[in-house]
Design a protein around this motif. Structure first.
Motif, mmCIF file in Angstrom:
data_model
loop_
_atom_site.group_PDB
_atom_site.id
_atom_site.type_symbol
_atom_site.label_atom_id
_atom_site.label_comp_id
_atom_site.label_asym_id
_atom_site.label_seq_id
_atom_site.Cartn_x
_atom_site.Cartn_y
_atom_site.Cartn_z
ATOM 1 N N TRP A 94 -4.929 -0.630 -10.536
ATOM 2 C CA TRP A 94 -5.810 0.023 -9.560
ATOM 3 C C TRP A 94 -7.231 0.090 -10.120
ATOM 4 O O TRP A 94 -7.838 1.145 -10.200
ATOM 5 C CB TRP A 94 -5.283 1.414 -9.217
ATOM 6 C CG TRP A 94 -4.033 1.405 -8.375
ATOM 7 C CD1 TRP A 94 -3.451 0.341 -7.759
ATOM 8 C CD2 TRP A 94 -3.206 2.537 -8.041
ATOM 9 N NE1 TRP A 94 -2.328 0.734 -7.064
ATOM 10 C CE2 TRP A 94 -2.159 2.077 -7.225
ATOM 11 C CE3 TRP A 94 -3.277 3.895 -8.365
ATOM 12 C CZ2 TRP A 94 -1.169 2.914 -6.717
ATOM 13 C CZ3 TRP A 94 -2.284 4.739 -7.859
ATOM 14 C CH2 TRP A 94 -1.250 4.250 -7.044
ATOM 15 N N GLU A 107 -8.436 3.794 -11.043
ATOM 16 C CA GLU A 107 -7.885 4.922 -10.289
ATOM 17 C C GLU A 107 -6.513 5.258 -10.866
ATOM 18 O O GLU A 107 -5.669 4.385 -11.038
ATOM 19 C CB GLU A 107 -7.778 4.550 -8.797
ATOM 20 C CG GLU A 107 -7.217 5.686 -7.950
ATOM 21 C CD GLU A 107 -7.566 5.568 -6.463
ATOM 22 O OE1 GLU A 107 -8.436 4.751 -6.110
ATOM 23 O OE2 GLU A 107 -6.951 6.294 -5.669
ATOM 24 N N ARG A 108 -6.313 6.563 -11.149
ATOM 25 C CA ARG A 108 -5.058 7.011 -11.770
ATOM 26 C C ARG A 108 -4.774 6.235 -13.056
ATOM 27 O O ARG A 108 -3.616 5.922 -13.369
ATOM 28 C CB ARG A 108 -3.873 6.887 -10.835
ATOM 29 C CG ARG A 108 -4.114 7.369 -9.421
ATOM 30 C CD ARG A 108 -4.539 8.802 -9.352
ATOM 31 N NE ARG A 108 -4.785 9.212 -7.970
ATOM 32 C CZ ARG A 108 -5.340 10.368 -7.638
ATOM 33 N NH1 ARG A 108 -5.730 11.227 -8.553
ATOM 34 N NH2 ARG A 108 -5.526 10.675 -6.375
ATOM 35 N N VAL A 135 -5.869 -1.265 -4.871
ATOM 36 C CA VAL A 135 -5.472 -1.426 -3.458
ATOM 37 C C VAL A 135 -6.492 -0.795 -2.511
ATOM 38 O O VAL A 135 -6.594 -1.200 -1.360
ATOM 39 C CB VAL A 135 -4.074 -0.839 -3.178
ATOM 40 C CG1 VAL A 135 -2.990 -1.721 -3.738
ATOM 41 C CG2 VAL A 135 -3.953 0.582 -3.701
ATOM 42 N N ASN A 136 -7.213 0.210 -2.990
ATOM 43 C CA ASN A 136 -8.382 0.683 -2.239
ATOM 44 C C ASN A 136 -9.497 -0.283 -2.612
ATOM 45 O O ASN A 136 -10.256 -0.052 -3.546
ATOM 46 C CB ASN A 136 -8.752 2.115 -2.641
ATOM 47 C CG ASN A 136 -7.647 3.097 -2.301
ATOM 48 O OD1 ASN A 136 -6.957 2.958 -1.299
ATOM 49 N ND2 ASN A 136 -7.464 4.098 -3.150
ATOM 50 N N LYS A 177 -3.305 -2.903 1.285
ATOM 51 C CA LYS A 177 -3.070 -1.524 1.720
ATOM 52 C C LYS A 177 -3.854 -1.359 3.013
ATOM 53 O O LYS A 177 -5.075 -1.479 3.014
ATOM 54 C CB LYS A 177 -3.584 -0.557 0.654
ATOM 55 C CG LYS A 177 -3.593 0.921 1.083
ATOM 56 C CD LYS A 177 -4.102 1.818 -0.069
ATOM 57 C CE LYS A 177 -4.141 3.291 0.328
ATOM 58 N NZ LYS A 177 -4.574 4.171 -0.778
ATOM 59 N N GLU A 231 -4.543 6.401 4.217
ATOM 60 C CA GLU A 231 -5.536 7.194 3.496
ATOM 61 C C GLU A 231 -6.951 6.703 3.762
ATOM 62 O O GLU A 231 -7.742 6.516 2.846
ATOM 63 C CB GLU A 231 -5.222 7.193 1.987
ATOM 64 C CG GLU A 231 -3.829 7.720 1.702
ATOM 65 C CD GLU A 231 -3.483 7.838 0.226
ATOM 66 O OE1 GLU A 231 -4.034 7.074 -0.583
ATOM 67 O OE2 GLU A 231 -2.653 8.700 -0.103
ATOM 68 N N ARG A 250 1.766 -3.400 1.784
ATOM 69 C CA ARG A 250 2.326 -2.103 1.384
ATOM 70 C C ARG A 250 2.858 -1.289 2.561
ATOM 71 O O ARG A 250 2.252 -1.258 3.626
ATOM 72 C CB ARG A 250 1.282 -1.280 0.631
ATOM 73 C CG ARG A 250 0.994 -1.841 -0.731
ATOM 74 C CD ARG A 250 -0.084 -1.049 -1.408
ATOM 75 N NE ARG A 250 0.421 -0.049 -2.321
ATOM 76 C CZ ARG A 250 -0.103 1.158 -2.443
ATOM 77 N NH1 ARG A 250 -1.087 1.562 -1.653
ATOM 78 N NH2 ARG A 250 0.357 2.001 -3.336
ATOM 79 N N PHE A 270 3.156 1.898 2.277
ATOM 80 C CA PHE A 270 2.578 3.235 2.081
ATOM 81 C C PHE A 270 1.539 3.479 3.180
ATOM 82 O O PHE A 270 0.348 3.517 2.945
ATOM 83 C CB PHE A 270 1.950 3.287 0.696
ATOM 84 C CG PHE A 270 1.433 4.634 0.282
ATOM 85 C CD1 PHE A 270 2.291 5.699 0.088
ATOM 86 C CD2 PHE A 270 0.074 4.839 0.072
ATOM 87 C CE1 PHE A 270 1.808 6.941 -0.321
ATOM 88 C CE2 PHE A 270 -0.418 6.078 -0.331
ATOM 89 C CZ PHE A 270 0.453 7.129 -0.517
ATOM 90 N N LYS A 292 7.042 2.017 -1.950
ATOM 91 C CA LYS A 292 7.171 2.979 -3.051
ATOM 92 C C LYS A 292 8.611 3.467 -3.116
ATOM 93 O O LYS A 292 9.255 3.630 -2.076
ATOM 94 C CB LYS A 292 6.231 4.172 -2.841
ATOM 95 C CG LYS A 292 4.762 3.834 -3.059
ATOM 96 C CD LYS A 292 3.873 5.073 -3.103
ATOM 97 C CE LYS A 292 2.408 4.646 -3.219
ATOM 98 N NZ LYS A 292 1.472 5.775 -3.408
ATOM 99 N N ASP A 305 5.472 10.053 -2.600
ATOM 100 C CA ASP A 305 4.458 9.505 -3.492
ATOM 101 C C ASP A 305 4.769 9.750 -4.965
ATOM 102 O O ASP A 305 4.160 10.608 -5.577
ATOM 103 C CB ASP A 305 3.103 10.143 -3.132
ATOM 104 C CG ASP A 305 1.937 9.350 -3.688
ATOM 105 O OD1 ASP A 305 2.176 8.269 -4.239
ATOM 106 O OD2 ASP A 305 0.799 9.825 -3.571
ATOM 107 N N GLU A 329 0.973 9.215 -13.009
ATOM 108 C CA GLU A 329 0.056 10.004 -12.172
ATOM 109 C C GLU A 329 0.496 11.463 -12.003
ATOM 110 O O GLU A 329 -0.234 12.380 -12.354
ATOM 111 C CB GLU A 329 -0.076 9.330 -10.802
ATOM 112 C CG GLU A 329 -0.942 10.127 -9.840
ATOM 113 C CD GLU A 329 -1.127 9.426 -8.499
ATOM 114 O OE1 GLU A 329 -0.691 8.275 -8.337
ATOM 115 O OE2 GLU A 329 -1.725 10.055 -7.609
ATOM 116 N N HIS A 379 -3.957 15.695 -9.396
ATOM 117 C CA HIS A 379 -2.499 15.570 -9.560
ATOM 118 C C HIS A 379 -2.037 15.934 -10.960
ATOM 119 O O HIS A 379 -1.117 15.332 -11.502
ATOM 120 C CB HIS A 379 -2.014 14.163 -9.192
ATOM 121 C CG HIS A 379 -2.347 13.792 -7.786
ATOM 122 N ND1 HIS A 379 -2.137 12.533 -7.272
ATOM 123 C CD2 HIS A 379 -2.868 14.522 -6.769
ATOM 124 C CE1 HIS A 379 -2.525 12.505 -6.011
ATOM 125 N NE2 HIS A 379 -2.976 13.697 -5.685
#
Ligand code: GCW
Length: 684
Positions: free
Chosen positions: A150, A163-164, A205-206, A283, A287, A320, A322, A363, A368, A396, A532
């Motif tokens: 990510w 990310e994460r 993915v974002n 993705k 979100e 995905r 998700f 997933k 999540d 995460e 998180h």
């Protein structure tokens, strides 16, 4: 010692009594058709360096006196030795054959990548001190064995964060560009090849649309070039709105001709630079990300747009599952609102609609990456469409590498779960491998998120998760402890005490973390608004993300039954649905995932829910306290740098587990007013 971190389990460190083994090793090496930069060429280099490092023995090139190692593809071998063809085993893509006999070694791959995998397998045995004769055929369980990163190309105009990611900045991107120096990318590919990973999706993915500028495509080609010697293919994540954001079109409607042409053009340009590109990851409509539903098109319309563009080039698209709309979730108004329902609702009715080169990436659980979730029911709804399971190697919700949590036991529970589709054995690993529904494509996607830190993930012990991910994707019937012991031996030492202690800590770590974070299927209870991390049960209700516990003064849990709740339990095939529908047949560890009950509800263990909370939080954190002295018992048995690095984290974990224990227990004590039978909670 930084080298120890960078090389992970591929250290080729000298083993005890190395000299005694020399006679059982090859003296020379023949690599068949080994053009420079090919996986077979890499295999030769690894064999030379490995045998030198582990045993101090130099291999001669070509055939010489004494036993020899031969490595190459089956095809190349048969061309030189036509008579042996019939005695060789059948291999599937990426598979290998390994024959060790008195130091003569034959390593043959179905393809070049397979030959490299066989080489790494042989070297792993050697590094574990095993020089025995051997005849082995090994084929991967599933064709898709990908890693996802990510990695952001840029973050508000600055550098490449992940990310994460908890191991530093991106090894691929900096300041919106592909890094000049890709040394770490090559080292990463080497580690991944050694555990059978065949592709890496390098960006988040974002996704930034700017990954598709000509300059960045050139950069991606450079990444593919450093991956190629290891048989690792490149994949990228796409931004669905790129035709508009980057291409200047007025629309990104997947059925619009100009959009279709734009994607075909981009795909062709990518393949001109990277002929062996693995494909795309998408993705969409999740979100806040754009997607086909923006234009009232289906998710299949969206996935097929890319699938068709990739078909002439042999690429695949991982799309995905998700998908959920967080803006539509309102906890207080709607007892039946449930984010867990989203994936099946969005994908139902589409099973026959996808192109053959689409794989739906799901997933493992419906929400999540929580510490405990039931298997996503979507695995039982897609029969004709290939599926891949998405697992998260980066921790995460699971302590962000500051806590030791060995994940293989959790993944095994998911992979071994029997969904009973049509009343027949339907374990998740057989569904994703393609065996259960007779499909060609499918497999594994692991979100790794390594970074520039010399430990890769930010913690030496966390690397067991990356190792286990690859091993399970190759062979999901491997055992958690078997994989772990192998990894410890390769990473740290052959010393039995080192192996026993790290095995013990690791195997206790997931149950401990579940105990001191969120148990009985309530979710992890982390702060879900801020990163998180750390306990914040209050944040698990009233948030717009649909990760709820519905805790009040008397009751707790999500009612996901069909008769009275969100209906989620009904998304499973009948036998599994019936099990989760009733409290009596729901396993305790998922009770609050499926049912809304009083705190005084009795579990199968005989305890009440609230007392279980109190006890489990004490037990889990008590276990975390033991990790420190256990690790200290290894002082002097592990190099100082790694010893101190791990110790620092374990001391922190021990302390943080107490924070977890007391925050969660106090929170539910205050909510319920029910005292702890053992008198521990609320007295300080
Ligand atoms: O859990 C969420 C993560 C996001 C992630 C998202 C996803 C990449 O917190 O960071 O975005 O899942 O999987 O798409």
């Amino acid at each position: 010692a930084a080298e120890d971190g960078l090389n992970g389990w591929l250290r080729y460190a000298p083993i005890p009594r190395a000299k005694c083994f020399h006679k059982k090793l090859p003296s020379s090496i023949v690599a068949l058709n080994a053009t420079e930069g090919s996986p077979v060429y890499t295999a030769r280099v690894e064999l030379e360096e490995g045998i030198k490092g582990i045993f101090g023995k130099e291999l001669a090139s070509g055939t010489g006196n004494g036993p020899a190692a031969t490595v190459g593809t089956i095809h190349a071998f048969v061309e030189e030795n036509p008579t042996v063809a019939s005695s060789l085993p059948g291999l599937i893509e990426d598979g290998f054959f390994l024959n060790v006999s008195h130091g003569n070694v034959l390593i043959l791959g179905q393809n070049e990548r397979g030959a490299l995998y066989g080489t790494f397998h042989y070297l792993s045995l050697l590094a574990q001190g095993n020089v025995s004769d051997l005849l082995l055929t090994s084929n991967p369980d599933a064709p898709v064995r990908w890693v996802n990163q990510w990695d952001n190309m840029q973050d508000g105009g600055t550098h490449g964060s992940v990310e994460r990611g908890y191991g530093g900045d991106s090894i691929f991107f900096w300041d919106g560009w592909v890094r000049e120096d890709l040394t770490r990318a090559a080292q990463y590919a080497r580690l991944l090849a050694s555990i059978g990973i065949n592709a890496v999706v390098v960006n988040n993915v974002n996704a930034n649309a700017s990954i598709l500028t000509p300059e960045n495509m050139d950069g991606l080609a450079r990444i593919a070039n450093v991956f190629r010697p290891y048989g690792v293919q490149l994949g990228i994540s796409l931004n669905f709105a790129a035709p508009q954001l980057l291409g200047g079109l007025s629309t990104f409607d997947p059925l619009d001709k100009s959009v279709i042409d734009w994607w075909q053009g981009v795909t062709d340009q990518l393949y001109r630079r990277i002929p062996d590109m693995a494909g795309y990851l998408v993705k969409a409509n999740s979100e806040g990300q754009p997607g086909p539903m923006t234009y009232n098109r289906t998710l299949a319309d969206g996935a097929n747009l890319f699938a068709r563009a990739l078909q002439p080039h042999g690429g695949i698209v991982l799309f995905r599952a998700f998908v959920y709309d967080h803006r539509s979730l309102n906890q207080t108004l709607d007892w039946k609102a449930d984010r867990a329902n989203a994936a099946v609702q969005y994908f139902d009715g589409l099973d026959t609609e996808f192109e053959d080169n689409v794989v739906i990436q799901i997933k493992y659980g419906p929400i999540d990456f929580q510490v405990r979730e039931p298997v996503s029911p979507l695995f039982s709804h897609l029969i004709q469409t290939g599926t891949a399971i998405e697992l998260q190697i980066t921790q995460e919700y699971l302590g962000q590498q500051a806590h030791l949590v060995y994940l293989a036991p959790m993944w095994k529970e998911i992979l071994d779960f029997d969904l009973r589709v049509d009343g027949k054995r339907s374990v998740v690993s057989d569904i994703v491998s393609g065996k259960r529904f007779n499909r060609k494509l499918g497999g594994y996607a692991g979100v790794a998120n390594v970074g520039t830190n010399t430990t890769w993930l930010g913690s030496h012990l966390a690397m067991s998760n990356l190792y286990a991910y690859g091993k399970l994707a190759w062979n999901p019937s491997a055992t958690s402890t078997g994989i772990l012991k192998e990894w410890i031996k390769l990473t740290f030492s052959h010393d039995p005490q080192v192996i026993d202690v790290i095995t013990k800590m690791s195997m206790e770590s997931w149950p401990a973390y579940e105990n001191y974070s969120g148990n009985l299927g309530i979710q992890t209870l982390t702060d879900i608004l801020l990163g998180h991390y750390g306990p914040n049960p209050a944040s698990q209700d009233g948030n717009p993300w649909g990760q709820w516990t519905r805790a009040d003064a008397d009751t707790i849990g999500m009612d996901r039954t069909v008769w009275n709740g969100t209906g989620f339990a009904g998304q499973y095939p009948p036998e599994v649905a019936a099990m989760y529908e009733k409290i009596e047949t729901t396993p305790d560890n998922l009770l609050l995932w499926f049912h809304h009950v009083p705190y005084t509800q009795r579990l199968k263990s005989g305890k009440t829910v609230i007392q279980h909370f109190y006890d489990a939080h004490y037990e889990g954190s008590a276990t975390a306290q033991t990790f420190v002295p256990l690790w200290q018992s290894l002082k002097g048995r592990i190099d100082k740098e790694r010893y101190e690095h791990v110790l620092f984290r374990l001391v922190y974990q021990a302390g943080h587990s107490l924070v977890w224990r007391d925050s969660i227990n106090m929170f539910y004590f205050n909510k319920s007013g029910i005292p702890d039978e053992a008198g521990r909670v609320g007295n300080h």
